[in-house]
Enzyme design. Sequence first.
Site, mmCIF file in Angstrom:
data_model
loop_
_atom_site.group_PDB
_atom_site.id
_atom_site.type_symbol
_atom_site.label_atom_id
_atom_site.label_comp_id
_atom_site.label_asym_id
_atom_site.label_seq_id
_atom_site.Cartn_x
_atom_site.Cartn_y
_atom_site.Cartn_z
ATOM 1 N N GLU A 1 -15.274 43.115 21.289
ATOM 2 C CA GLU A 1 -15.743 44.387 21.850
ATOM 3 C C GLU A 1 -16.976 44.854 21.085
ATOM 4 O O GLU A 1 -16.966 44.908 19.851
ATOM 5 C CB GLU A 1 -14.637 45.447 21.778
ATOM 6 C CG GLU A 1 -15.068 46.852 22.143
ATOM 7 C CD GLU A 1 -15.718 46.960 23.514
ATOM 8 O OE1 GLU A 1 -16.813 47.540 23.603
ATOM 9 O OE2 GLU A 1 -15.122 46.449 24.495
ATOM 10 N N LYS B 1 -16.185 50.347 21.185
ATOM 11 C CA LYS B 1 -14.876 50.776 20.710
ATOM 12 C C LYS B 1 -13.800 50.269 21.657
ATOM 13 O O LYS B 1 -13.975 50.302 22.878
ATOM 14 C CB LYS B 1 -14.800 52.304 20.644
ATOM 15 C CG LYS B 1 -15.740 52.944 19.642
ATOM 16 C CD LYS B 1 -15.624 54.453 19.710
ATOM 17 C CE LYS B 1 -16.549 55.130 18.706
ATOM 18 N NZ LYS B 1 -16.477 56.613 18.811
ATOM 19 N N GLY C 1 -10.799 50.350 24.026
ATOM 20 C CA GLY C 1 -10.492 51.426 24.971
ATOM 21 C C GLY C 1 -11.528 51.509 26.065
ATOM 22 O O GLY C 1 -11.246 51.967 27.174
ATOM 23 N N CYS D 1 -12.912 53.755 30.093
ATOM 24 C CA CYS D 1 -11.816 54.656 30.466
ATOM 25 C C CYS D 1 -11.537 55.677 29.376
ATOM 26 O O CYS D 1 -11.506 56.879 29.628
ATOM 27 C CB CYS D 1 -10.560 53.850 30.778
ATOM 28 S SG CYS D 1 -9.113 54.903 31.082
ATOM 29 N N GLY E 1 -20.830 61.719 46.925
ATOM 30 C CA GLY E 1 -19.598 62.438 47.221
ATOM 31 C C GLY E 1 -18.367 61.570 47.133
ATOM 32 O O GLY E 1 -17.371 61.824 47.816
ATOM 33 N N VAL F 1 -15.505 59.555 44.345
ATOM 34 C CA VAL F 1 -14.549 60.069 43.362
ATOM 35 C C VAL F 1 -15.249 60.777 42.203
ATOM 36 O O VAL F 1 -14.935 61.922 41.877
ATOM 37 C CB VAL F 1 -13.662 58.928 42.825
ATOM 38 C CG1 VAL F 1 -12.806 59.416 41.667
ATOM 39 C CG2 VAL F 1 -12.777 58.375 43.939
ATOM 40 N N GLU G 1 -24.434 63.676 49.983
ATOM 41 C CA GLU G 1 -23.738 62.430 50.284
ATOM 42 C C GLU G 1 -24.365 61.756 51.505
ATOM 43 O O GLU G 1 -24.513 62.379 52.561
ATOM 44 C CB GLU G 1 -22.250 62.700 50.535
ATOM 45 C CG GLU G 1 -21.454 61.523 51.076
ATOM 46 C CD GLU G 1 -21.565 60.272 50.220
ATOM 47 O OE1 GLU G 1 -21.960 59.226 50.775
ATOM 48 O OE2 GLU G 1 -21.272 60.342 49.011
ATOM 49 N N ASP H 1 -13.311 45.990 36.300
ATOM 50 C CA ASP H 1 -14.402 46.464 37.148
ATOM 51 C C ASP H 1 -15.422 45.397 37.511
ATOM 52 O O ASP H 1 -16.209 45.602 38.441
ATOM 53 C CB ASP H 1 -15.136 47.627 36.460
ATOM 54 C CG ASP H 1 -14.320 48.909 36.465
ATOM 55 O OD1 ASP H 1 -13.209 48.906 37.030
ATOM 56 O OD2 ASP H 1 -14.797 49.914 35.897
ATOM 57 N N HIS I 1 14.936 70.510 44.537
ATOM 58 C CA HIS I 1 14.367 71.754 45.069
ATOM 59 C C HIS I 1 14.345 72.812 43.961
ATOM 60 O O HIS I 1 15.308 72.948 43.214
ATOM 61 C CB HIS I 1 15.218 72.250 46.235
ATOM 62 C CG HIS I 1 14.770 73.576 46.778
ATOM 63 N ND1 HIS I 1 13.674 73.702 47.590
ATOM 64 C CD2 HIS I 1 15.285 74.826 46.604
ATOM 65 C CE1 HIS I 1 13.519 74.984 47.913
ATOM 66 N NE2 HIS I 1 14.488 75.678 47.322
#
Length: 460
Positions: free
Chosen positions: A37, A40, A42, A45, A178, A180, A200, A304, A437
Amino acid sequence: MTASADNFDLVILGGGSGGYACAFRAAELGLRVALVEKDKVGGTCLHRGCIPTKALLHAAEVADSAREGSKFGVKTTFESVDMAGVHSYKDGVIGRLYKGLQGLVKSHDITFVEGTGRLSSPSTVTVGDRVLTGKNVVLATGSYAKTLPSVEIGGHIVTSDQALSIDHVPSRVIVLGGGVIGVEFASVFSSFGSEVTIVEALPRLVAAEDEAISKQLERAFKKRKIKALTNAKLASATQQGDEVTVTLESGDTITADLLLVAVGRGPVTDDLGYAEAGVTIDRGFVITDERCRTGVPGVYAVGDIVPGLQLAHRGFAQGIFVAEDIAGKAPTPIDESGIPRVTYCDPEIASVGLTEAAAREKHGDSTTSYDYNLGGNGKSQILQTQGFVKVVRAGDTGAVVGVHMIGARMGEQVGEAQLIVGWEALPDDVASLIHAHPTQNEALGEAHLALAGKPLHAHA
């Protein structure tokens, strides 16, 4: 270190959600693991994505609660947002999680190599002068915040990376995109007190969601005075002094103090030796089969950089899958349509499975659905939230293939929704379950009761 010390069962390039999950699971299965890496552990995210943005969104929720206390008979006033304090809170959350993750790296007895790695052959990763050799290599180098060729980042034009550390609340903000990321930041800035306009290019916000979700979000944003311009394409963005001017292809112009470019994330694969090692790359993405294998034997890719949903929990699941596959556990391939999705704006969006349009395309026009309005849910009324739970089934007698929800805290309901879709439950199967409930979770039960033909707090 000796040459033999740098031989591993598995070398992982990238320590984000997919990379570290793969490393942890592989180590648990007795494999010798190296995790490379450059920044860092992680990844995006923890440090620039999920965790910091959701911390900002919670701070935004607290700001709204302070403004709206009188609705609940509580006398509260909203004074201002202290961005230094917000960042202190956000960074504290990140710091605690990062410290815990570092401890897990050590406890799993993983060789952690800090530095920029490069795939120098199908079985080696080079980090500076050090060559790590693996029987298997996993590519997990993540993504970056994209921009547009005509938009130069700098000054009052930022991506989500810079927006996470902004030191003041701008009076006017334009959010370009527009999806996430765009609607989450639009929600934050609006709650903090900014005048927000979303631009958008597509016909609706959160276009990957069910169309009914988009319409409800647009209505909710309008009520919050967040302006959404859809079918609006950018022509140019210029800065002069403390202002940014956005010109649309229609000729209309918008002026603001900040332009946030939120047009998605691109894969980090350039200049890392992937193509030279024989890995197939398409528009920057690494192409894999359903078992996360590239076309090069022994080389996998997760997260990703693989086409599909860019979600931390997808990368996490893929990392675990690959570790188990390499260890000979023969895990079942991940069903991408069964991955839950949550957008943490206000109101919150949560979904899993097929949209109604996708279900009709796959299962035919006999596909049925039901929208249960949160107006009939006691806990939602207590929370003063509006929205609905939509259930989509294959045909008029088939299993539930999609659940789509919008309203406060809907992300907390997506776990059951995932089980319903993943186990191909019939509406009658879910209708027979007892939901506590008063909870918002009841809305899921009510939607399935209605779709099963026995509505309770809803009209047939």
